[in-house]
Scaffold this active site. Structure first.
Site, PDB file in Angstrom:
ATOM      1  CB  SER A  25      -1.000   0.040   1.209  1.00 41.97           C
ATOM      2  OG  SER A  25      -0.271   0.395   2.464  1.00 41.97           O
ATOM      3  CE1 TYR A  58      -3.984  -1.713   1.588  1.00 41.44           C
ATOM      4  CE2 TYR A  58      -3.098  -2.865  -0.256  1.00 41.44           C
ATOM      5  CZ  TYR A  58      -3.002  -2.570   1.192  1.00 41.44           C
ATOM      6  OH  TYR A  58      -2.541  -3.585   2.058  1.00 41.44           O
TER       7      TYR A  58
END
Length: 125
Positions: A25, A58
């Site tokens: 991430s 993400y």
């Protein structure tokens, strides 16, 4: 037919760290995510202005007001502290749904503090 458009953008954020051992991430100051309309765990594209690297990951929230922009996991190999990046989130809608859509664009300073937020993309030129 669905079309894919820019929903939110954090423009020229400064990378504050890279954590190779994290699961994955990009960690971003929660204030910046909210201003850009990017949700926690939402897919984002990250463009590194220093080396041209582009990646998809993400977003996860870093502490509000921290100014943190940290690439985690394998993405940590694609940026170093001090690099400038653009974080982009996209969404889909029909032509009717998108007729009046304008993305939220967040401009930040060198410490990743919000300078301004616009509901459109300014074009250079």
């Amino acid at each position: 037919m669905l079309r894919t458009v820019l929903l939110g953008k954090i423009h020229r954020a400064t990378v504050t760290g890279a954590c190779l051992e994290y699961v994955g991430s990009i960690s971003v100051d929660s204030r910046l995510l909210a201003a850009a309309g990017i949700l926690p765990h939402e897919q984002v594209h990250v463009v590194n202005l220093n080396n041209g690297a582009r990646l998809v990951t993400y977003a996860i929230e870093a502490s509000e007001g921290s100014g943190a922009v940290v690439l985690n996991g394998a993405a940590a190999r694609l940026a170093a502290a001090g690099d400038q990046v653009i974080v982009l989130a996209y969404g889909q809608g029909t032509a009717v749904e998108l007729e009046h859509h304008q993305p939220q664009v967040v401009y930040v300073d060198a410490q990743n503090r919000i300078v301004s937020v616009h509901r459109s993309v300014e074009h250079a030129g």
